[in-house]
Design a protein around this motif. Structure first.
Motif, PDB file in Angstrom:
ATOM      1  N   LEU A  57       0.944  -1.201   0.122  1.00 39.57           N
ATOM      2  CA  LEU A  57       0.117  -0.016  -0.052  1.00 39.57           C
ATOM      3  C   LEU A  57       0.732   1.301  -0.041  1.00 39.57           C
ATOM      4  O   LEU A  57       0.242   2.509   0.092  1.00 39.57           O
ATOM      5  N   THR A  58       2.188   1.067   0.092  1.00 33.51           N
ATOM      6  CA  THR A  58       3.066   2.127  -0.143  1.00 33.51           C
ATOM      7  C   THR A  58       3.997   1.821  -1.157  1.00 33.51           C
ATOM      8  O   THR A  58       5.304   1.316  -0.809  1.00 33.51           O
ATOM      9  N   PRO A  59       3.611   1.965  -2.424  1.00 31.02           N
ATOM     10  CA  PRO A  59       4.294   1.659  -3.629  1.00 31.02           C
ATOM     11  C   PRO A  59       5.705   2.239  -3.391  1.00 31.02           C
ATOM     12  O   PRO A  59       6.674   1.312  -4.228  1.00 31.02           O
ATOM     13  N   CYS A  60       5.904   3.082  -2.897  1.00 34.04           N
ATOM     14  CA  CYS A  60       7.192   3.724  -2.871  1.00 34.04           C
ATOM     15  C   CYS A  60       8.191   2.868  -1.957  1.00 34.04           C
ATOM     16  O   CYS A  60       9.513   3.145  -2.235  1.00 34.04           O
ATOM     17  N   ASN A  61       7.620   1.985  -1.278  1.00 39.05           N
ATOM     18  CA  ASN A  61       8.520   1.392  -0.197  1.00 39.05           C
ATOM     19  C   ASN A  61       8.381   0.057  -0.651  1.00 39.05           C
ATOM     20  O   ASN A  61       8.978  -0.823   0.197  1.00 39.05           O
ATOM     21  N   THR A  65      -4.841  12.067   5.023  1.00 37.56           N
ATOM     22  CA  THR A  65      -3.500  12.516   4.606  1.00 37.56           C
ATOM     23  C   THR A  65      -2.619  11.734   5.521  1.00 37.56           C
ATOM     24  O   THR A  65      -2.605  11.476   6.695  1.00 37.56           O
ATOM     25  N   ALA A  66      -1.600  11.341   4.714  1.00 34.50           N
ATOM     26  CA  ALA A  66      -0.508  10.743   5.481  1.00 34.50           C
ATOM     27  C   ALA A  66       0.280  11.317   6.790  1.00 34.50           C
ATOM     28  O   ALA A  66       0.585  10.619   7.638  1.00 34.50           O
ATOM     29  N   GLY A 107       1.693   5.259   2.926  1.00 28.25           N
ATOM     30  CA  GLY A 107       1.668   5.636   1.476  1.00 28.25           C
ATOM     31  C   GLY A 107       1.243   7.115   1.017  1.00 28.25           C
ATOM     32  O   GLY A 107       0.008   7.033   1.042  1.00 28.25           O
ATOM     33  N   GLU A 108       1.864   8.027   0.796  1.00 32.14           N
ATOM     34  CA  GLU A 108       1.654   9.208   0.567  1.00 32.14           C
ATOM     35  C   GLU A 108       0.551   9.320  -0.360  1.00 32.14           C
ATOM     36  O   GLU A 108      -0.482  10.414  -0.024  1.00 32.14           O
ATOM     37  N   THR A 109       0.462   8.842  -1.520  1.00 37.00           N
ATOM     38  CA  THR A 109      -0.566   8.847  -2.690  1.00 37.00           C
ATOM     39  C   THR A 109      -1.800   8.203  -2.011  1.00 37.00           C
ATOM     40  O   THR A 109      -2.818   8.075  -2.870  1.00 37.00           O
ATOM     41  N   GLN A 110      -1.872   7.345  -1.132  1.00 38.73           N
ATOM     42  CA  GLN A 110      -2.758   6.553  -0.920  1.00 38.73           C
ATOM     43  C   GLN A 110      -3.418   6.479   0.455  1.00 38.73           C
ATOM     44  O   GLN A 110      -4.829   6.092   0.135  1.00 38.73           O
TER      45      GLN A 110
END
Ligand code: FES
Length: 569
Positions: free
Chosen positions: A50-54, A91-92, A84-87
């Protein structure tokens, strides 16, 4: 067994407690010698789909483990909350402090001697550092690394920055919805964090400038095999750091925060770095105030990366990355220790630049004096900030009439109205988006330009709010106004038609309304009732501090490094 080692209290005892601690760990196949006194290294992982960046961090954790075993330690990976900032909604940022609590309590509660923090996406790096600083074990960071450059129709495109541009182009009728949607796949072509100098890459760059990771950690692409090697070497290094008792507090010093502020200016880093550095400093019990960010005001911009420039993190990596920036900033940096046990200048020594159009020099910078500016005045008694390198020069000194949006719903409902009474000189004001107000202080400070002005070709306006802005965004945007409207700050009293003066060069933000009128409005002002009455959000709203204190929770400031008592068995 080294009795001074923290893990000895868990695994070194020949009694019932020791039996229980060792025996249950052995169900994972650890041999006896794993508990013969060698350092136990925690790998604090924010991996999540759920945090694609990670999403690459699970693989990197395996490489860290190789290094830990190789150096004679025992790696133990544990999960913490991932953001996940975008998810995440609302707000994260609402959850950064919750992650920090999770990290702090996980590190403290277990029998580990040192910790490797695996983070990447915007709030994960600061949340992990905040938590780790409150425990103060030997600590080192491995970041996710940026995605490969975005590519679309033969052009490089940058995460975030080009999303804002594309969405404005759609609103102006210059880009079709089909084209807009086709750009999505080209933007995110690999694992990793946003490949602009957004908040994630900013925080990774500052981690490097503070000497909290091995050199080159910030810019190596997530999918570059050299990042795996860096993770391996980090595993080796944390074992040595435990032997050297090189605790986080020996690296996180006032000087290292000053270096982070200087480096943030030089890389054109995110405004979010202000919030995060203030919060980390609070945990580390280091005096750091919003005014200290003025240190960066005279530092020139050396790195030509989006959103302040044109290149992306992959280019920054190939040009030499942060070691080159540290090297070129050497005369400005304060002496400060690093995880290598050497001074930050030695850490960057000898770094070669392979592209002078990506990394400039102090003598011939990309842009002069481009650090963040701190603003004060009767509209922001506890401060606000602006990022001049992402702003329009002609708007940095500007006086105009306010057009006020009372909250984000008001903005969304009305910004594109054909009869909106605004022109290019209007100052857009948004309330209700501070830490308590939203809650969680979302990245909405870069309000869209009203459609009727977009159609006239207006690309920038002065905007003022208590919100944050994405590190990938740009514009003449005044952020983090403190106190926020929902805490009764003067922002709450602004009305459409009031005149506001911004003088970013003089550090001023003023509401040009006389005191008697403001006193009358203050007497009539009533705080908005929060709809969050339970759970973490209520805890957050009741205890969150304002932006000038990094929006940490008031009861989390500081650290507790005492041995854990009342063992569970
Ligand atoms: Fe995760 Fe940008 S959304 S780094």
């Amino acid at each position: 067994m080294d009795k001074k080692r923290r893990s000895a209290a868990w695994y070194g005892k020949l009694d019932r407690d020791g039996f229980i601690h060792r025996s249950w760990m052995k169900n994972q196949g650890y041999p006896d010698h794993a508990f013969d006194g060698r350092p136990i290294i925690g790998i604090c992982n924010t991996w999540s789909e759920l945090t694609p960046c990670n999403s690459g961090l699970r693989d990197l954790a395996e490489k860290v483990k190789r290094g830990v075993w190789e150096a004679g330690g025992v790696p133990v990976e544990f999960p913490v909350m991932s953001l996940g900032e975008t998810q995440m909604r609302p707000t994260a940022m609402l959850f950064r402090n919750l992650l920090a609590m999770d990290v702090e309590e996980s590190i403290r509660a277990y029998g580990i001697d040192g910790v490797v923090l695996l983070g990447g996406c915007d709030k994960t790096t600061p949340g992990q550092l905040m938590g780790a600083a409150s425990v103060d074990l030997p600590t080192i960071v491995v970041s996710s690394g940026p995605m490969l450059n975005g590519k679309w129709r033969g052009q490089d495109i940058g995460s975030g920055t080009d999303v804002w541009k594309f969405s404005e182009a759609v609103r102006a009728g210059e880009m079709s919805i089909q084209e807009f949607m086709a750009a999505e796949s080209g933007m995110s072509r690999s694992k990793g964090v946003c490949m602009t100098m957004g908040t994630a890459s900013t925080m990774a760059s500052l981690v490097e400038a503070m000497g909290l990771s091995l050199p080159t950690n910030a810019a190596l692409p997530a999918v570059d095999a050299r990042r795996e090697a860096l993770a391996h070497l980090t595993g080796r290094r944390i074992v040595e750091m435990v032997a050297e008792d090189l605790k986080l507090s020996k690296v996180l010093t006032r000087q290292s925060f000053e270096n982070a502020i200087i480096a943030n200016a030089a890389v054109g880093g995110s405004t979010n770095a202000v919030m995060h550095l203030l919060a980390i400093a609070g945990r580390a019990e280091i005096e750091l105030a919003l005014e200290d960010f003025e240190l960066g005001a005279e530092i020139p911009l050396l790195v030509n990366c989006m959103p302040s420039g044109k290149y992306l993190m992959e280019d920054f990596c190939y040009a030499g990355g942060m070691p080159v920036v540290i090297n070129r900033l050497a005369e400005k940096l304060r002496p400060a220790n690093t995880v290598l046990g050497i001074d930050i200048c030695a850490y960057g020594e000898g770094a070669e630049c392979f592209n002078d159009d990506v990394i400039f020099t102090l003598d011939k910078p990309f842009k002069p004096a481009a650090g963040l500016r701190v603003l004060k005045g009767n509209l922001a008694p506890k401060g606000a900030i602006i990022k001049p390198s992402a702003a329009s020069e002609h708007l940095l000194q500007h006086e105009g009439e306010a057009y006020v949006f009372e909250n984000i719903e008001d903005l969304k409902a009305n910004i594109d109205r054909d009869d909106l009474e605004v022109d290019a000189s209007t100052i857009l004001v948004l309330k209700g988006c501070g830490p308590k107000g939203y809650p969680g202080m979302p990245e909405v400070g870069n309000m869209p330009i009203p459609r009727r002005l977009v159609e006239q070709g207006i690309k920038d306006m002065v905007r003022v709010s208590d919100a944050r802005m994405s590190g990938t965004a740009f514009g003449t945007v005044v952020l983090h106004v403190a106190p926020e409207a929902n805490a009764g700050g003067p922002l709450a009293l602004v009305e459409t038609g009031d005149r506001i003066r911004l003088d970013a060069k003089a550090g001023l933000l003023e509401l040009l309304v006389d005191d008697a009128e403001l006193a009358k409005r203050r007497a009539d002002w009533l705080p908005e009732e929060s709809r969050y009455t339970r759970g973490y959000a209520k805890l957050y709203i009741d205890h969150v501090m304002q932006a000038d204190r990094g929006a940490d929770l008031d009861f989390l400031v500081g650290k507790d490094t005492q041995p854990v008592t009342r063992e569970s068995h």
